[in-house]
Design a protein around this motif. Structure first.
Motif, PDB file in Angstrom:
ATOM      1  N   SER A 130       0.818  -1.208   0.000  1.00 32.33           N
ATOM      2  CA  SER A 130       0.000   0.000   0.000  1.00 32.33           C
ATOM      3  C   SER A 130       0.857   1.266   0.000  1.00 32.33           C
ATOM      4  O   SER A 130       2.010   1.267   0.424  1.00 32.33           O
ATOM      5  CB  SER A 130      -0.927   0.013   1.218  1.00 32.33           C
ATOM      6  OG  SER A 130      -0.176   0.164   2.404  1.00 32.33           O
ATOM      7  N   ARG A 131       0.254   2.320  -0.462  1.00 26.73           N
ATOM      8  CA  ARG A 131       0.905   3.634  -0.449  1.00 26.73           C
ATOM      9  C   ARG A 131       1.205   4.061   0.977  1.00 26.73           C
ATOM     10  O   ARG A 131       2.274   4.620   1.260  1.00 26.73           O
ATOM     11  CB  ARG A 131      -0.029   4.638  -1.122  1.00 26.73           C
ATOM     12  CG  ARG A 131       0.399   6.100  -1.054  1.00 26.73           C
ATOM     13  CD  ARG A 131      -0.620   6.959  -1.796  1.00 26.73           C
ATOM     14  NE  ARG A 131      -0.273   8.368  -1.767  1.00 26.73           N
ATOM     15  CZ  ARG A 131      -0.676   9.225  -0.827  1.00 26.73           C
ATOM     16  NH1 ARG A 131      -1.416   8.774   0.190  1.00 26.73           N
ATOM     17  NH2 ARG A 131      -0.322  10.497  -0.889  1.00 26.73           N
ATOM     18  N   GLU A 132       0.273   3.799   1.902  1.00 26.33           N
ATOM     19  CA  GLU A 132       0.448   4.219   3.290  1.00 26.33           C
ATOM     20  C   GLU A 132       1.652   3.534   3.932  1.00 26.33           C
ATOM     21  O   GLU A 132       2.417   4.172   4.664  1.00 26.33           O
ATOM     22  CB  GLU A 132      -0.825   3.914   4.090  1.00 26.33           C
ATOM     23  CG  GLU A 132      -2.027   4.758   3.720  1.00 26.33           C
ATOM     24  CD  GLU A 132      -2.647   4.354   2.389  1.00 26.33           C
ATOM     25  OE1 GLU A 132      -3.361   5.175   1.788  1.00 26.33           O
ATOM     26  OE2 GLU A 132      -2.400   3.202   1.952  1.00 26.33           O
ATOM     27  N   ASP A 173       1.108  14.692   2.907  1.00 28.05           N
ATOM     28  CA  ASP A 173       0.966  13.258   2.653  1.00 28.05           C
ATOM     29  C   ASP A 173       1.138  13.022   1.158  1.00 28.05           C
ATOM     30  O   ASP A 173       0.203  12.656   0.437  1.00 28.05           O
ATOM     31  CB  ASP A 173      -0.413  12.794   3.124  1.00 28.05           C
ATOM     32  CG  ASP A 173      -0.589  11.297   2.948  1.00 28.05           C
ATOM     33  OD1 ASP A 173       0.428  10.586   2.887  1.00 28.05           O
ATOM     34  OD2 ASP A 173      -1.753  10.840   2.862  1.00 28.05           O
ATOM     35  N   SER A 174       2.373  13.268   0.706  1.00 28.37           N
ATOM     36  CA  SER A 174       2.624  13.130  -0.732  1.00 28.37           C
ATOM     37  C   SER A 174       3.892  12.313  -0.961  1.00 28.37           C
ATOM     38  O   SER A 174       4.806  12.307  -0.132  1.00 28.37           O
ATOM     39  CB  SER A 174       2.763  14.503  -1.398  1.00 28.37           C
ATOM     40  OG  SER A 174       3.892  15.194  -0.886  1.00 28.37           O
ATOM     41  N   ASN A 193      -0.710   9.333  -6.054  1.00 28.44           N
ATOM     42  CA  ASN A 193      -1.828  10.035  -5.442  1.00 28.44           C
ATOM     43  C   ASN A 193      -2.666   9.096  -4.593  1.00 28.44           C
ATOM     44  O   ASN A 193      -2.735   7.885  -4.842  1.00 28.44           O
ATOM     45  CB  ASN A 193      -2.706  10.675  -6.528  1.00 28.44           C
ATOM     46  CG  ASN A 193      -1.966  11.751  -7.294  1.00 28.44           C
ATOM     47  OD1 ASN A 193      -1.299  12.594  -6.689  1.00 28.44           O
ATOM     48  ND2 ASN A 193      -2.067  11.721  -8.619  1.00 28.44           N
ATOM     49  N   ASP A 194      -3.273   9.674  -3.570  1.00 30.67           N
ATOM     50  CA  ASP A 194      -4.134   8.891  -2.687  1.00 30.67           C
ATOM     51  C   ASP A 194      -5.279   8.287  -3.485  1.00 30.67           C
ATOM     52  O   ASP A 194      -5.884   8.945  -4.342  1.00 30.67           O
ATOM     53  CB  ASP A 194      -4.671   9.795  -1.575  1.00 30.67           C
ATOM     54  CG  ASP A 194      -5.384   9.010  -0.496  1.00 30.67           C
ATOM     55  OD1 ASP A 194      -5.192   7.782  -0.426  1.00 30.67           O
ATOM     56  OD2 ASP A 194      -6.139   9.632   0.279  1.00 30.67           O
TER      57      ASP A 194
END
Length: 335
Positions: A130-132, A173-174, A193-194
């Motif tokens: 995941s991005r997170e 948060d990028s 991007n989210d």
């Protein structure tokens, strides 16, 4: 003390007094008889007198024996109490020692658990796509000054290209990933991007490598491998930095990239053979480092130093030669 114990002690004391009284009466009676027959039968008088003396002597003997028994019992009780007190002290000391050992073990376990949780943040960068998870691991590395403020790079397999992972500001948060050459020239970039699924974003990185002509063919353009290398590198560095006395916190910091085991930081190059040995960036042009490090049997130094000079934009200087006359040049120092 119970009532039964008190009655038992009173009974024993009364019995001892009764024995003493009987013995005294018998002694006095024998003495009196001895006195009565002293003229009629001297022999019996003498015998009765001796018996009276013997019986009367039993009274103080009984008292002495009684006092001896009492004293012995007191000594025995005192010894038993002292032994019980000493044993209690030993038990208390052992319990305290066990308690401290348990506290020590508990503290150590907590520290090891915290450390494993720390390492898991870097492991999850690959195990959790995941991005997170990726941002969380990169943020932790940046906050601990492990990675360079300008971002950390990971090589693209079998090429002279690199992914650079760049976070936004502390409150942002990028995440942007650049595709760069050895010298840091940005050829293209992609922002994650989210809401974009991991497989879709990694496909964007595949296309970014193709865009700049770095695609090696089917099955060889895998940005996930670069993320895996980055995850393993950060875990390795965090493990090395886990104890201050190991000495790596002052050198393994502000890392730009790890390549073939060599670390390239904002300040220095660290050979994989000895991470405590550093070559400062501003001294890369001072001496013939290749020959110097080859003397340490670090035969891959030439490749690593060539890469470092491109990364840091350092012009290699020709090696110094000895003059034909005059004092000899000083030998290079072991930096």
């Amino acid at each position: 003390m119970s009532n039964h114990g008190k009655i038992d002690r009173t009974g024993r004391r009364t019995g001892r007094w009764l024995i003493a009284a009987v013995l005294g009466a018998v002694g006095v009676g024998l003495a009196y008889l001895s006195w009565l027959v002293r003229f009629d039968d001297p022999w019996w008088s003498s015998t009765l007198g001796n018996m009276a003396v013997a019986v009367l002597l039993l009274v103080p003997a009984e008292w002495a024996l009684n006092w001896a028994r009492i004293g012995f019992k007191r000594i025995t009780r005192a010894a038993e109490q002292a032994q019980a007190t000493a044993q209690e002290a030993v038990n208390t000391a052992n319990q305290t020692a066990r308690s401290l050992d348990e506290v020590r073990d508990s503290l150590l376990q907590r520290q090891f658990d915290e450390h494993e949780t720390h390492l898991d943040m870097y492991r999850h960068m690959f195990s959790d796509p995941s991005r997170e998870a990726l941002i969380r691991g990169l943020r932790r590395a940046a906050d601990e000054s492990i990675t360079s403020p300008s971002g950390v790079r990971s090589p693209i397999w079998e090429s002279d290209l690199h992914y650079r992972f760049v976070l936004g500001g502390p409150d942002e948060d990028s995440l942007t990933i650049n595709v760069e050459t050895d010298d840091g020239t940005v050829l293209t970039f992609r922002e994650w991007n989210d809401g974009v699924a991991p497989v879709d974003f990694y496909q964007q990185l595949v296309e970014a490598v193709r865009e700049v002509g770095g695609d090696l063919g089917v099955g060889l353009n895998l940005p996930t491998e670069s993320v895996k290398d980055l995850s393993e590198m950060l875990e390795f560095v965090a493990e090395k930095r886990s104890q201050e006395l190991a000495g790596h916190r002052s050198t393994l910091k502000h890392i730009i990239e790890r390549r073939e085991g060599w670390f390239f930081t904002d300040e220095a190059v660290l050979p994989k053979h000895d991470l405590g040995y550093r070559i400062d960036v501003d001294r890369l042009d001072e001496m013939d480092w290749e020959n110097h490090l080859r003397g340490k049997t670090w035969y891959d130094a030439s490749y690593a130093l060539d890469f470092a000079r491109r990364l840091y934009h350092v012009q290699e200087q020709p090696p110094k030669t000895r003059p034909t006359s005059g004092p000899p040049l000083m030998e290079p120092r072991n930096f």
